[in-house]
Write an enzyme that holds these catalytic residues in place. Structure first.
Site, PDB file in Angstrom:
ATOM      1  N   LYS A  90      23.509  89.657   9.667  1.00  9.32           N
ATOM      2  CA  LYS A  90      24.749  89.508   8.896  1.00  9.32           C
ATOM      3  C   LYS A  90      25.609  88.335   9.385  1.00  9.32           C
ATOM      4  O   LYS A  90      26.404  87.782   8.631  1.00  9.32           O
ATOM      5  CB  LYS A  90      25.557  90.802   8.930  1.00  9.32           C
ATOM      6  CG  LYS A  90      24.849  91.953   8.213  1.00  9.32           C
ATOM      7  CD  LYS A  90      25.667  93.213   8.186  1.00  9.32           C
ATOM      8  CE  LYS A  90      24.857  94.365   7.596  1.00  9.32           C
ATOM      9  NZ  LYS A  90      25.611  95.599   7.480  1.00  9.32           N
ATOM     10  N   ASP A 126      29.978  95.976   2.508  1.00  8.34           N
ATOM     11  CA  ASP A 126      30.089  97.125   3.426  1.00  8.34           C
ATOM     12  C   ASP A 126      31.520  97.675   3.466  1.00  8.34           C
ATOM     13  O   ASP A 126      31.727  98.891   3.370  1.00  8.34           O
ATOM     14  CB  ASP A 126      29.703  96.719   4.863  1.00  8.34           C
ATOM     15  CG  ASP A 126      28.202  96.531   5.020  1.00  8.34           C
ATOM     16  OD1 ASP A 126      27.440  97.160   4.276  1.00  8.34           O
ATOM     17  OD2 ASP A 126      27.802  95.743   5.898  1.00  8.34           O
TER      18      ASP A 126
HETATM   19  P1  NAP Z   1      25.499  98.584  16.327  1.00  3.83           P
HETATM   20  O1  NAP Z   1      26.069  97.275  15.933  1.00  3.83           O
HETATM   21  O2  NAP Z   1      24.315  98.628  17.223  1.00  3.83           O
HETATM   22  O3  NAP Z   1      26.702  99.426  17.003  1.00  3.83           O
HETATM   23  C1  NAP Z   1      26.442 100.655  17.619  1.00  3.83           C
HETATM   24  C2  NAP Z   1      27.768 101.319  17.986  1.00  3.83           C
HETATM   25  O4  NAP Z   1      27.467 102.606  18.518  1.00  3.83           O
HETATM   26  C3  NAP Z   1      28.545 100.575  19.076  1.00  3.83           C
HETATM   27  O5  NAP Z   1      29.919 100.780  18.871  1.00  3.83           O
HETATM   28  C4  NAP Z   1      28.058 101.274  20.352  1.00  3.83           C
HETATM   29  O6  NAP Z   1      28.986 101.205  21.416  1.00  3.83           O
HETATM   30  C5  NAP Z   1      27.980 102.701  19.856  1.00  3.83           C
HETATM   31  N1  NAP Z   1      27.055 103.515  20.641  1.00  3.83           N
HETATM   32  C6  NAP Z   1      25.712 103.400  20.695  1.00  3.83           C
HETATM   33  N2  NAP Z   1      25.212 104.351  21.525  1.00  3.83           N
HETATM   34  C7  NAP Z   1      26.274 105.070  21.989  1.00  3.83           C
HETATM   35  C8  NAP Z   1      26.407 106.164  22.876  1.00  3.83           C
HETATM   36  N3  NAP Z   1      25.329 106.717  23.465  1.00  3.83           N
HETATM   37  N4  NAP Z   1      27.655 106.637  23.127  1.00  3.83           N
HETATM   38  C9  NAP Z   1      28.731 106.092  22.528  1.00  3.83           C
HETATM   39  N5  NAP Z   1      28.676 105.038  21.675  1.00  3.83           N
HETATM   40  C10 NAP Z   1      27.447 104.540  21.421  1.00  3.83           C
HETATM   41  O7  NAP Z   1      25.070  99.451  15.060  1.00  3.83           O
HETATM   42  P2  NAP Z   1      25.698  99.395  13.583  1.00  3.83           P
HETATM   43  O8  NAP Z   1      24.881  98.517  12.726  1.00  3.83           O
HETATM   44  O9  NAP Z   1      27.154  99.134  13.705  1.00  3.83           O
HETATM   45  O10 NAP Z   1      25.439 100.897  13.070  1.00  3.83           O
HETATM   46  C11 NAP Z   1      26.177 101.994  13.606  1.00  3.83           C
HETATM   47  C12 NAP Z   1      25.915 103.246  12.784  1.00  3.83           C
HETATM   48  O11 NAP Z   1      26.435 103.084  11.469  1.00  3.83           O
HETATM   49  C13 NAP Z   1      24.432 103.573  12.606  1.00  3.83           C
HETATM   50  O12 NAP Z   1      24.293 104.960  12.694  1.00  3.83           O
HETATM   51  C14 NAP Z   1      24.122 103.096  11.211  1.00  3.83           C
HETATM   52  O13 NAP Z   1      23.061 103.832  10.614  1.00  3.83           O
HETATM   53  C15 NAP Z   1      25.436 103.418  10.528  1.00  3.83           C
HETATM   54  N6  NAP Z   1      25.656 102.593   9.322  1.00  3.83           N
HETATM   55  C16 NAP Z   1      25.796 103.246   8.153  1.00  3.83           C
HETATM   56  C17 NAP Z   1      26.029 102.510   7.013  1.00  3.83           C
HETATM   57  C18 NAP Z   1      26.172 103.231   5.713  1.00  3.83           C
HETATM   58  O14 NAP Z   1      26.122 102.592   4.669  1.00  3.83           O
HETATM   59  N7  NAP Z   1      26.370 104.516   5.727  1.00  3.83           N
HETATM   60  C19 NAP Z   1      26.131 101.115   7.063  1.00  3.83           C
HETATM   61  C20 NAP Z   1      26.000 100.483   8.296  1.00  3.83           C
HETATM   62  C21 NAP Z   1      25.751 101.236   9.433  1.00  3.83           C
HETATM   63  P3  NAP Z   1      28.962  99.962  22.446  1.00  3.83           P
HETATM   64  O15 NAP Z   1      29.763  98.875  21.792  1.00  3.83           O
HETATM   65  O16 NAP Z   1      29.582 100.483  23.664  1.00  3.83           O
HETATM   66  O17 NAP Z   1      27.518  99.567  22.614  1.00  3.83           O
END
Ligand code: NAP
Length: 319
Positions: A90, A126
Protein backbone atom coordinates in the site's frame (compact mmCIF):
# COMPACT_ATOMS: atom_id res chain seq x y z
CA UNK A 1 -9.53 -22.25 -23.10
CA UNK A 2 -6.90 -22.03 -20.32
CA UNK A 3 -7.97 -23.11 -16.87
CA UNK A 4 -8.13 -20.30 -14.36
CA UNK A 5 -5.45 -20.25 -11.64
CA UNK A 6 -6.16 -19.45 -8.00
CA UNK A 7 -3.25 -17.02 -7.84
CA UNK A 8 -1.21 -15.63 -10.74
CA UNK A 9 2.39 -14.43 -10.71
CA UNK A 10 4.35 -11.66 -12.41
CA UNK A 11 5.32 -14.14 -15.16
CA UNK A 12 1.65 -14.65 -16.00
CA UNK A 13 1.29 -10.93 -16.69
CA UNK A 14 3.90 -10.76 -19.45
CA UNK A 15 2.24 -10.52 -22.88
CA UNK A 16 3.78 -13.80 -24.14
CA UNK A 17 2.37 -15.82 -21.21
CA UNK A 18 -0.56 -17.94 -22.31
CA UNK A 19 -2.10 -18.35 -18.83
CA UNK A 20 -3.99 -15.06 -18.97
CA UNK A 21 -4.48 -14.64 -22.69
CA UNK A 22 -7.56 -16.71 -23.31
CA UNK A 23 -9.44 -16.85 -20.03
CA UNK A 24 -12.98 -15.61 -20.30
CA UNK A 25 -14.14 -13.11 -19.21
CA UNK A 26 -10.72 -11.45 -19.65
CA UNK A 27 -8.71 -10.43 -16.56
CA UNK A 28 -9.09 -6.67 -16.17
CA UNK A 29 -8.86 -6.21 -12.39
CA UNK A 30 -6.69 -7.69 -9.68
CA UNK A 31 -5.42 -7.64 -6.17
CA UNK A 32 -1.63 -7.45 -5.77
CA UNK A 33 -0.09 -8.63 -2.52
CA UNK A 34 2.54 -10.77 -0.84
CA UNK A 35 1.06 -13.03 0.44
CA UNK A 36 -2.18 -12.80 -1.53
CA UNK A 37 -3.61 -16.31 -1.77
CA UNK A 38 -5.82 -15.73 1.31
CA UNK A 39 -7.50 -12.68 -0.29
CA UNK A 40 -11.28 -12.95 -0.69
CA UNK A 41 -11.41 -10.03 -3.14
CA UNK A 42 -12.03 -12.18 -6.26
CA UNK A 43 -15.04 -13.77 -4.53
CA UNK A 44 -16.26 -10.27 -3.72
CA UNK A 45 -15.74 -8.64 -7.12
CA UNK A 46 -16.40 -11.39 -9.67
CA UNK A 47 -20.06 -11.87 -8.69
CA UNK A 48 -20.50 -8.09 -8.82
CA UNK A 49 -18.97 -7.90 -12.31
CA UNK A 50 -21.19 -10.75 -13.42
CA UNK A 51 -24.32 -9.25 -11.86
CA UNK A 52 -23.79 -6.00 -13.77
CA UNK A 53 -22.87 -7.77 -17.02
CA UNK A 54 -19.35 -6.31 -17.09
CA UNK A 55 -17.05 -8.42 -19.29
CA UNK A 56 -14.10 -8.51 -16.90
CA UNK A 57 -12.57 -10.88 -14.38
CA UNK A 58 -10.84 -10.00 -11.10
CA UNK A 59 -7.74 -12.09 -10.28
CA UNK A 60 -5.18 -12.48 -7.48
CA UNK A 61 -1.56 -11.74 -8.41
CA UNK A 62 1.34 -12.53 -6.13
CA UNK A 63 3.61 -9.47 -6.38
CA UNK A 64 6.72 -8.97 -4.26
CA UNK A 65 7.45 -5.38 -3.28
CA UNK A 66 10.44 -5.04 -5.63
CA UNK A 67 8.31 -6.27 -8.56
CA UNK A 68 5.50 -3.76 -7.98
CA UNK A 69 6.50 -1.17 -10.67
CA UNK A 70 6.90 -3.93 -13.27
CA UNK A 71 3.55 -5.53 -12.33
CA UNK A 72 1.89 -2.14 -12.70
CA UNK A 73 3.52 -1.58 -16.09
CA UNK A 74 2.32 -4.99 -17.28
CA UNK A 75 -1.32 -4.54 -16.27
CA UNK A 76 -1.29 -1.13 -17.97
CA UNK A 77 -0.08 -2.83 -21.13
CA UNK A 78 -2.80 -5.47 -20.77
CA UNK A 79 -5.54 -2.85 -20.57
CA UNK A 80 -6.55 -3.47 -16.96
CA UNK A 81 -9.11 -1.15 -15.39
CA UNK A 82 -7.18 -1.16 -12.12
CA UNK A 83 -5.95 -3.14 -9.17
CA UNK A 84 -6.26 -3.35 -5.41
CA UNK A 85 -3.06 -3.43 -3.38
CA UNK A 86 -2.79 -5.24 -0.10
CA UNK A 87 0.08 -5.97 2.33
CA UNK A 88 2.88 -4.96 1.97
CA UNK A 89 2.25 -2.86 -1.16
CA UNK A 90 0.00 0.00 0.00
CA UNK A 91 2.96 2.34 0.51
CA UNK A 92 4.74 1.33 -2.70
CA UNK A 93 1.43 2.00 -4.48
CA UNK A 94 1.32 5.53 -3.10
CA UNK A 95 4.76 6.20 -4.59
CA UNK A 96 3.93 4.67 -7.96
CA UNK A 97 0.84 6.75 -8.80
CA UNK A 98 0.77 9.75 -11.15
CA UNK A 99 -1.99 11.22 -9.02
CA UNK A 100 -3.08 10.35 -5.47
CA UNK A 101 -6.31 11.74 -4.02
CA UNK A 102 -6.31 13.88 -0.87
CA UNK A 103 -7.69 11.20 1.42
CA UNK A 104 -5.14 8.56 0.39
CA UNK A 105 -2.38 11.14 0.90
CA UNK A 106 -3.65 11.77 4.42
CA UNK A 107 -4.01 8.03 5.14
CA UNK A 108 -0.49 7.54 3.74
CA UNK A 109 -1.50 4.49 1.72
CA UNK A 110 -3.16 3.53 -1.58
CA UNK A 111 -5.24 0.34 -1.82
CA UNK A 112 -7.09 1.15 -5.05
CA UNK A 113 -5.38 1.94 -8.35
CA UNK A 114 -7.32 3.05 -11.42
CA UNK A 115 -5.69 3.05 -14.84
CA UNK A 116 -7.00 5.67 -17.21
CA UNK A 117 -5.40 6.44 -20.56
CA UNK A 118 -2.00 5.30 -19.37
CA UNK A 119 -2.15 7.31 -16.16
CA UNK A 120 -2.17 5.80 -12.66
CA UNK A 121 -4.63 7.17 -10.11
CA UNK A 122 -4.46 6.15 -6.44
CA UNK A 123 -7.13 6.21 -3.76
CA UNK A 124 -7.91 4.45 -0.51
CA UNK A 125 -11.16 2.67 0.29
CA UNK A 126 -10.07 1.22 3.67
CA UNK A 127 -10.86 4.36 5.71
CA UNK A 128 -14.24 5.13 4.07
CA UNK A 129 -15.08 1.41 4.17
CA UNK A 130 -14.51 1.43 7.91
CA UNK A 131 -16.83 4.42 8.36
CA UNK A 132 -19.59 2.78 6.33
CA UNK A 133 -19.13 -0.43 8.36
CA UNK A 134 -19.50 1.43 11.66
CA UNK A 135 -22.60 3.24 10.42
CA UNK A 136 -24.10 -0.05 9.22
CA UNK A 137 -23.28 -2.01 12.40
CA UNK A 138 -24.24 0.59 15.00
CA UNK A 139 -26.32 3.24 13.17
CA UNK A 140 -24.07 6.03 14.40
CA UNK A 141 -21.30 8.17 12.89
CA UNK A 142 -17.73 8.17 14.17
CA UNK A 143 -18.06 11.93 14.71
CA UNK A 144 -20.43 11.31 17.63
CA UNK A 145 -18.30 8.74 19.39
CA UNK A 146 -15.50 8.43 21.90
CA UNK A 147 -13.22 5.94 20.19
CA UNK A 148 -10.42 3.64 21.36
CA UNK A 149 -8.26 2.04 18.66
CA UNK A 150 -6.15 -0.95 19.67
CA UNK A 151 -3.39 -1.52 17.15
CA UNK A 152 -3.00 2.16 16.26
CA UNK A 153 0.44 1.50 14.83
CA UNK A 154 -0.15 -1.23 12.29
CA UNK A 155 -1.18 -0.54 8.68
CA UNK A 156 -4.93 -0.99 9.16
CA UNK A 157 -4.84 0.76 12.53
CA UNK A 158 -3.16 3.75 10.98
CA UNK A 159 -5.75 4.08 8.19
CA UNK A 160 -8.62 3.79 10.65
CA UNK A 161 -7.05 6.22 13.12
CA UNK A 162 -6.44 8.92 10.52
CA UNK A 163 -9.93 8.41 9.06
CA UNK A 164 -11.45 8.72 12.54
CA UNK A 165 -9.40 11.86 13.22
CA UNK A 166 -10.79 13.38 10.01
CA UNK A 167 -14.29 12.78 11.40
CA UNK A 168 -13.39 14.87 14.48
CA UNK A 169 -14.73 12.46 17.11
CA UNK A 170 -15.35 13.49 20.70
CA UNK A 171 -12.33 11.55 21.94
CA UNK A 172 -9.70 9.38 20.32
CA UNK A 173 -7.58 7.06 22.45
CA UNK A 174 -4.75 5.22 20.73
CA UNK A 175 -3.27 2.00 22.09
CA UNK A 176 -0.50 -0.08 20.58
CA UNK A 177 1.81 -2.81 21.81
CA UNK A 178 4.76 -0.77 20.56
CA UNK A 179 3.76 2.48 22.21
CA UNK A 180 6.13 4.70 20.19
CA UNK A 181 4.20 3.96 16.99
CA UNK A 182 0.97 5.19 18.58
CA UNK A 183 2.83 8.26 19.91
CA UNK A 184 4.12 9.17 16.48
CA UNK A 185 0.65 8.68 14.97
CA UNK A 186 -0.81 10.93 17.68
CA UNK A 187 1.71 13.63 16.80
CA UNK A 188 0.74 13.28 13.15
CA UNK A 189 -3.02 13.58 13.66
CA UNK A 190 -2.99 16.24 16.38
CA UNK A 191 -2.75 19.13 13.86
CA UNK A 192 -5.74 17.69 11.94
CA UNK A 193 -7.78 17.67 15.12
CA UNK A 194 -6.73 21.15 16.14
CA UNK A 195 -8.21 22.49 12.91
CA UNK A 196 -11.48 20.75 13.54
CA UNK A 197 -11.94 20.97 17.27
CA UNK A 198 -12.92 23.70 19.63
CA UNK A 199 -10.93 22.19 22.48
CA UNK A 200 -7.20 21.66 22.36
CA UNK A 201 -6.30 18.46 20.53
CA UNK A 202 -4.28 17.28 23.49
CA UNK A 203 -7.43 16.68 25.55
CA UNK A 204 -9.26 14.89 22.71
CA UNK A 205 -6.55 12.56 21.42
CA UNK A 206 -4.22 10.61 23.64
CA UNK A 207 -2.13 7.49 23.84
CA UNK A 208 -3.00 5.04 26.61
CA UNK A 209 -0.81 2.38 28.15
CA UNK A 210 -1.66 -1.16 27.09
CA UNK A 211 -2.09 -2.61 30.57
CA UNK A 212 -5.17 -3.57 32.60
CA UNK A 213 -4.87 -0.31 34.59
CA UNK A 214 -4.26 1.80 31.47
CA UNK A 215 -7.31 0.34 29.69
CA UNK A 216 -9.54 0.45 32.77
CA UNK A 217 -8.90 4.14 33.34
CA UNK A 218 -10.05 4.94 29.77
CA UNK A 219 -12.84 2.48 29.03
CA UNK A 220 -15.49 4.22 31.14
CA UNK A 221 -15.20 7.18 28.75
CA UNK A 222 -15.19 5.20 25.53
CA UNK A 223 -18.15 4.27 23.29
CA UNK A 224 -16.49 2.47 20.38
CA UNK A 225 -13.64 -0.01 20.80
CA UNK A 226 -11.85 -1.00 17.57
CA UNK A 227 -9.53 -3.96 17.27
CA UNK A 228 -7.05 -3.18 14.50
CA UNK A 229 -4.44 -5.66 15.73
CA UNK A 230 -4.00 -9.12 14.31
CA UNK A 231 -4.94 -10.62 17.69
CA UNK A 232 -8.09 -12.72 17.47
CA UNK A 233 -7.24 -14.48 14.23
CA UNK A 234 -6.07 -17.56 16.15
CA UNK A 235 -8.30 -19.28 18.73
CA UNK A 236 -5.26 -19.49 21.02
CA UNK A 237 -4.67 -15.69 20.98
CA UNK A 238 -4.81 -14.02 24.39
CA UNK A 239 -7.72 -11.72 25.27
CA UNK A 240 -7.26 -8.24 23.83
CA UNK A 241 -9.12 -6.65 26.72
CA UNK A 242 -9.91 -8.51 29.97
CA UNK A 243 -13.61 -9.44 29.76
CA UNK A 244 -14.46 -7.72 33.06
CA UNK A 245 -13.41 -4.34 31.59
CA UNK A 246 -16.02 -4.50 28.83
CA UNK A 247 -19.28 -2.71 29.59
CA UNK A 248 -22.83 -2.97 28.18
CA UNK A 249 -22.66 0.53 26.65
CA UNK A 250 -19.61 -0.36 24.51
CA UNK A 251 -19.79 -0.82 20.76
CA UNK A 252 -17.07 -3.24 19.69
CA UNK A 253 -15.76 -3.43 16.14
CA UNK A 254 -13.27 -6.22 15.53
CA UNK A 255 -11.53 -5.79 12.18
CA UNK A 256 -10.70 -9.48 12.23
CA UNK A 257 -13.33 -11.40 10.23
CA UNK A 258 -12.05 -14.95 10.47
CA UNK A 259 -13.07 -16.44 12.82
CA UNK A 260 -16.36 -14.55 12.70
CA UNK A 261 -16.79 -14.72 16.48
CA UNK A 262 -13.48 -13.68 17.95
CA UNK A 263 -12.85 -13.87 21.67
CA UNK A 264 -13.35 -10.10 21.86
CA UNK A 265 -16.77 -10.38 20.20
CA UNK A 266 -17.83 -13.27 22.44
CA UNK A 267 -16.71 -11.37 25.57
CA UNK A 268 -18.45 -8.17 24.44
CA UNK A 269 -21.72 -9.92 23.65
CA UNK A 270 -21.76 -11.76 26.96
CA UNK A 271 -21.45 -8.39 28.69
CA UNK A 272 -24.47 -7.11 26.77
CA UNK A 273 -22.38 -4.89 24.45
CA UNK A 274 -23.04 -4.69 20.71
CA UNK A 275 -20.30 -6.14 18.55
CA UNK A 276 -19.48 -6.68 14.87
CA UNK A 277 -16.65 -8.34 12.96
CA UNK A 278 -14.55 -6.95 10.09
CA UNK A 279 -16.55 -8.58 7.30
CA UNK A 280 -18.54 -5.40 6.74
CA UNK A 281 -15.36 -3.33 6.38
CA UNK A 282 -14.01 -5.80 3.84
CA UNK A 283 -17.33 -5.60 1.98
CA UNK A 284 -17.58 -1.81 1.98
CA UNK A 285 -13.95 -1.15 1.04
CA UNK A 286 -14.51 -3.52 -1.91
CA UNK A 287 -17.73 -1.78 -2.89
CA UNK A 288 -15.99 1.62 -2.78
CA UNK A 289 -13.13 0.35 -4.99
CA UNK A 290 -15.73 -1.01 -7.42
CA UNK A 291 -17.51 2.35 -7.50
CA UNK A 292 -14.16 4.08 -8.16
CA UNK A 293 -13.44 1.84 -11.16
CA UNK A 294 -16.89 1.86 -12.73
CA UNK A 295 -18.40 5.10 -11.51
CA UNK A 296 -21.62 3.32 -10.61
CA UNK A 297 -23.18 1.81 -7.52
CA UNK A 298 -21.83 -1.62 -6.56
CA UNK A 299 -24.35 -4.47 -6.13
CA UNK A 300 -23.78 -4.55 -2.38
CA UNK A 301 -26.13 -7.38 -1.40
CA UNK A 302 -24.74 -9.69 -4.10
CA UNK A 303 -21.25 -8.91 -2.85
CA UNK A 304 -22.27 -9.46 0.78
CA UNK A 305 -23.83 -12.88 0.23
CA UNK A 306 -20.95 -14.09 -1.96
CA UNK A 307 -18.40 -12.84 0.58
CA UNK A 308 -20.17 -14.65 3.42
CA UNK A 309 -20.28 -17.86 1.37
CA UNK A 310 -16.58 -17.55 0.45
CA UNK A 311 -15.61 -16.96 4.05
CA UNK A 312 -17.66 -19.98 5.16
CA UNK A 313 -15.93 -22.14 2.53
CA UNK A 314 -12.50 -20.83 3.57
CA UNK A 315 -13.24 -21.57 7.24
CA UNK A 316 -14.46 -25.09 6.41
CA UNK A 317 -11.30 -25.80 4.43
CA UNK A 318 -9.20 -24.84 7.46
CA UNK A 319 -11.04 -27.08 9.94
P1 NAP B 1 0.04 -5.02 10.63
O1 NAP B 1 0.38 -3.80 9.85
O2 NAP B 1 1.00 -6.15 10.67
O3 NAP B 1 -0.26 -4.52 12.14
C1 NAP B 1 -0.45 -5.46 13.16
C2 NAP B 1 -0.91 -4.73 14.42
O4 NAP B 1 -1.20 -5.72 15.41
C3 NAP B 1 0.16 -3.82 15.03
O5 NAP B 1 -0.47 -2.74 15.67
C4 NAP B 1 0.84 -4.75 16.04
O6 NAP B 1 1.45 -4.07 17.11
C5 NAP B 1 -0.37 -5.50 16.56
N1 NAP B 1 -0.02 -6.80 17.12
C6 NAP B 1 0.43 -7.89 16.45
N2 NAP B 1 0.63 -8.91 17.33
C7 NAP B 1 0.28 -8.44 18.56
C8 NAP B 1 0.26 -9.01 19.86
N3 NAP B 1 0.66 -10.28 20.07
N4 NAP B 1 -0.15 -8.23 20.89
C9 NAP B 1 -0.55 -6.96 20.69
N5 NAP B 1 -0.56 -6.36 19.47
C10 NAP B 1 -0.14 -7.10 18.43
O7 NAP B 1 -1.33 -5.67 10.15
P2 NAP B 1 -2.58 -4.93 9.47
O8 NAP B 1 -2.50 -5.06 8.00
O9 NAP B 1 -2.70 -3.58 10.07
O10 NAP B 1 -3.80 -5.87 9.94
C11 NAP B 1 -4.24 -5.88 11.30
C12 NAP B 1 -5.54 -6.65 11.41
O11 NAP B 1 -6.58 -5.96 10.72
C13 NAP B 1 -5.49 -8.05 10.80
O12 NAP B 1 -6.22 -8.90 11.64
C14 NAP B 1 -6.19 -7.89 9.48
O13 NAP B 1 -6.81 -9.10 9.05
C15 NAP B 1 -7.24 -6.87 9.86
N6 NAP B 1 -7.72 -6.10 8.69
C16 NAP B 1 -9.03 -6.18 8.41
C17 NAP B 1 -9.52 -5.45 7.34
C18 NAP B 1 -10.98 -5.55 7.02
O14 NAP B 1 -11.38 -5.13 5.94
N7 NAP B 1 -11.78 -6.05 7.90
C19 NAP B 1 -8.68 -4.65 6.57
C20 NAP B 1 -7.33 -4.58 6.91
C21 NAP B 1 -6.85 -5.33 7.97
P3 NAP B 1 2.99 -3.57 17.00
O15 NAP B 1 2.93 -2.24 16.30
O16 NAP B 1 3.44 -3.47 18.39
O17 NAP B 1 3.72 -4.60 16.19
Amino acid sequence: MTEEKDTYTLDDLIPEATTLNDISPPARLSVFGDPVNHSLSPQLHNPALQALGIDARYIRVHVAEHDFPEALRLIKERGFVGTNCTIPLKFAALEACDHVDQLALKLGAVNTISLEEGRVFGSNSDGPGFLRAIREAFAIDAHDLRIMILGAGGGAGRAVTVQCALEAPERLVLVNRTREKAESLRAEIAPMLEDEMIHAASSRVKVAEWSDEGLESELGNIDLIVNATSLGMKRSDPALIPAHLLQPHHLVYDMVYSPRKTRLIIDAESTGARAANGLSMLLHQGAISFETWFNREAPLETMRSCLKAALGAQENSLT
